[in-house]
Design a protein around this motif. Structure first.
Motif, PDB file in Angstrom:
ATOM      1  N   CYS A  18       1.457   5.049   0.105  1.00 55.30           N
ATOM      2  CA  CYS A  18       2.599   5.622  -0.599  1.00 55.30           C
ATOM      3  C   CYS A  18       3.873   5.219   0.135  1.00 55.30           C
ATOM      4  O   CYS A  18       3.849   4.959   1.345  1.00 55.30           O
ATOM      5  N   THR A  66      -0.787   5.793  -4.072  1.00 53.96           N
ATOM      6  CA  THR A  66      -0.106   5.112  -5.163  1.00 53.96           C
ATOM      7  C   THR A  66      -0.621   3.678  -5.248  1.00 53.96           C
ATOM      8  O   THR A  66      -0.131   2.805  -4.530  1.00 53.96           O
ATOM      9  N   THR A  68      -0.047   1.393  -7.272  1.00 53.92           N
ATOM     10  CA  THR A  68       1.002   0.427  -7.614  1.00 53.92           C
ATOM     11  C   THR A  68       2.060   0.303  -6.521  1.00 53.92           C
ATOM     12  O   THR A  68       3.052  -0.412  -6.704  1.00 53.92           O
ATOM     13  N   HIS A  69       1.852   0.965  -5.370  1.00 49.39           N
ATOM     14  CA  HIS A  69       2.720   0.717  -4.219  1.00 49.39           C
ATOM     15  C   HIS A  69       2.393  -0.648  -3.606  1.00 49.39           C
ATOM     16  O   HIS A  69       3.251  -1.261  -2.960  1.00 49.39           O
ATOM     17  N   GLU A  97      -3.408   4.884 -11.476  1.00 46.12           N
ATOM     18  CA  GLU A  97      -2.351   5.852 -11.209  1.00 46.12           C
ATOM     19  C   GLU A  97      -1.113   5.112 -10.716  1.00 46.12           C
ATOM     20  O   GLU A  97      -1.217   4.120  -9.985  1.00 46.12           O
ATOM     21  N   ALA A  98       0.066   5.600 -11.115  1.00 37.28           N
ATOM     22  CA  ALA A  98       1.308   4.929 -10.737  1.00 37.28           C
ATOM     23  C   ALA A  98       2.431   5.939 -10.598  1.00 37.28           C
ATOM     24  O   ALA A  98       2.421   6.990 -11.244  1.00 37.28           O
ATOM     25  N   ASN A  99       3.390   5.617  -9.746  1.00 34.60           N
ATOM     26  CA  ASN A  99       4.612   6.405  -9.619  1.00 34.60           C
ATOM     27  C   ASN A  99       5.764   5.630 -10.234  1.00 34.60           C
ATOM     28  O   ASN A  99       5.884   4.414 -10.020  1.00 34.60           O
ATOM     29  N   ASP A 102       7.778   3.085  -8.069  1.00 39.88           N
ATOM     30  CA  ASP A 102       7.163   1.866  -7.547  1.00 39.88           C
ATOM     31  C   ASP A 102       6.952   0.799  -8.608  1.00 39.88           C
ATOM     32  O   ASP A 102       6.850  -0.387  -8.303  1.00 39.88           O
ATOM     33  N   ARG A 136      10.116  14.051  -4.775  1.00 43.50           N
ATOM     34  CA  ARG A 136       9.741  12.816  -5.456  1.00 43.50           C
ATOM     35  C   ARG A 136      10.812  11.756  -5.220  1.00 43.50           C
ATOM     36  O   ARG A 136      11.993  12.084  -5.059  1.00 43.50           O
TER      37      ARG A 136
END
Length: 378
Positions: A18, A66, A68-69, A97-99, A102, A136
């Motif tokens: 992350c 994360t 997609t980090h 899963e993604a934030n 990122d 966040r």
């Protein structure tokens, strides 16, 4: 050669990286340690090699952390690695899963080209003030940008939201849900904020720096969500999960049906050949063990018949349809009442469970206190 029908048809990969460790998060996460990404990819490859041969799956799930980090090149490498050991069956579901903070065009392009068809997006809120309280690292505008980019790439989106953030009111939560509904989502996950021991939020609450939203307000937020989403055709199918018809998370339903599944990565939990195993939660310990040729498993439990049968009840009750008596008998060889009749009768009497003769399920009141029911059934 055909794959044995007894092999699991689902796989999970845990990616711990992350950019920032949120104060409420109690998952296996490392922030600011991108120097470990290379070792992580090597370790996951070694762990997957222990399968000895590729195992085809219907559902594949990248969780975290994360996923997609990871930089685009490493994300592509991980996707290729996962598909090599877990080839995807026709009609597969592949969730990552993604934030919002990122995800960019380059990473989305990798996901689309690799065949990812579902992203679980950690939106948590569309209110910038609330996002700051939750620590966040994205904004509401990031969410709007990313959802548009994912839709353009043809990737389905599930939205995660958190209610009962410090100081949040029912009206504020309602505004958050309405903002999420403006995207016309097919799937939503709704979680009440919890204060887990070992997190900074837990310590801040002990110091009086944060205060938990009162219980009655939390109840109102949760129950209003159920009704509001249902009015939009987004129906609750599990304690925290809501979907339009045909858009339920197929992977998560594997867990709730007590079916077996593969898993790899730090802190990852698998259920294979009747044994539940969990890898070491420390990313550095996991890497050290695997790269040294040692097992990453920190805990292992082989469930006996009674444990398996009781666990099946708890997992099944998480779903809105509950546990069908005939299906349970067919799966276990035991009747529901034979396995847990006394406990079920108690919760039915309390109005927390309902029994229509065909199935036992949580009542509306039971949904509110489900976590207190499970220990007695296990």
């Amino acid at each position: 050669m055909a794959q044995p029908s007894s092999w699991p048809r689902a796989a999970y990969l845990h990616i711990p990286f992350c950019r920032h460790h949120c104060g409420y998060c109690n998952f296996t996460v490392v922030a600011g340690r991108d120097d470990l990404v290379g070792d992580f990819l090597r370790a996951v490859e070694l762990e997957l090699q222990s399968l000895e041969s590729p195992r085809e799956v219907d559902t594949l799930y990248f969780g975290g952390g994360t996923p997609t980090h990871l930089p685009a090149a490493q994300l592509e490498q991980l996707c290729e690695l996962a598909k090599r050991w877990h080839p995807l069956a026709d009609g597969y579901e592949w969730t990552v899963e993604a934030n919002p903070g990122d995800l960019d065009v380059e990473r989305i392009e990798v996901l689309a080209q690799q065949g990812v068809n579902r992203v679980s997006l950690g939106v948590q809120s569309l209110n910038n003030g609330k996002l700051a309280k939750l620590e966040r690292d994205h904004t509401a505008e990031d969410v709007r940008r990313v959802i548009a980019q994912l839709e353009e790439a043809g990737i389905g989106v599930s939205i995660d939201l958190i209610f009962a953030a410090p100081g949040e009111t029912l009206v504020q939560w309602q505004a958050d849900v309405e903002a999420a509904l403006s995207f016309a989502p097919n799937h939503l996950s709704v979680y009440g904020l919890t204060y887990e021991q070992g997190t900074t939020f837990w310590n801040r609450r002990l110091r009086g720096d944060l205060s938990e939203v009162e219980e009655e307000s939390q109840r109102e937020m949760y129950l209003w969500s159920i009704d509001r989403l249902a009015a939009e055709g987004i129906l609750q199918y599990e304690v925290s999960n809501f979907a339009r018809p045909g858009f339920r998370s197929r992977h998560n339903q594997v867990y709730w049906a007590a079916k077996e599944y593969y898993a790899a990565g730090p802190g990852a939990a698998r259920y294979v050949d009747g044994a539940r195993e969990t890898n070491h939660r420390s990313t550095t310990a996991y890497l050290k063990r695997v790269l040294a040729g040692e097992s990453p498993v920190a805990e292992r439990e082989v469930l006996d018949e009674v444990q398996r049968n009781r666990e099946r009840i708890v997992l099944g009750l998480r779903r809105n349809e509950g546990i069908n008596r005939e299906n349970y008998l067919a799966a276990t060889g035991r009747s529901l009442d034979e396995v847990a009749g006394v406990e079920l009768a108690k919760f039915i009497e309390l109005g927390l469970l309902a029994d229509d003769g065909n199935a036992v399920r949580l009542t509306r009141e039971g949904l509110l206190v489900s976590d207190s029911i499970w220990p007695e059934l296990l």
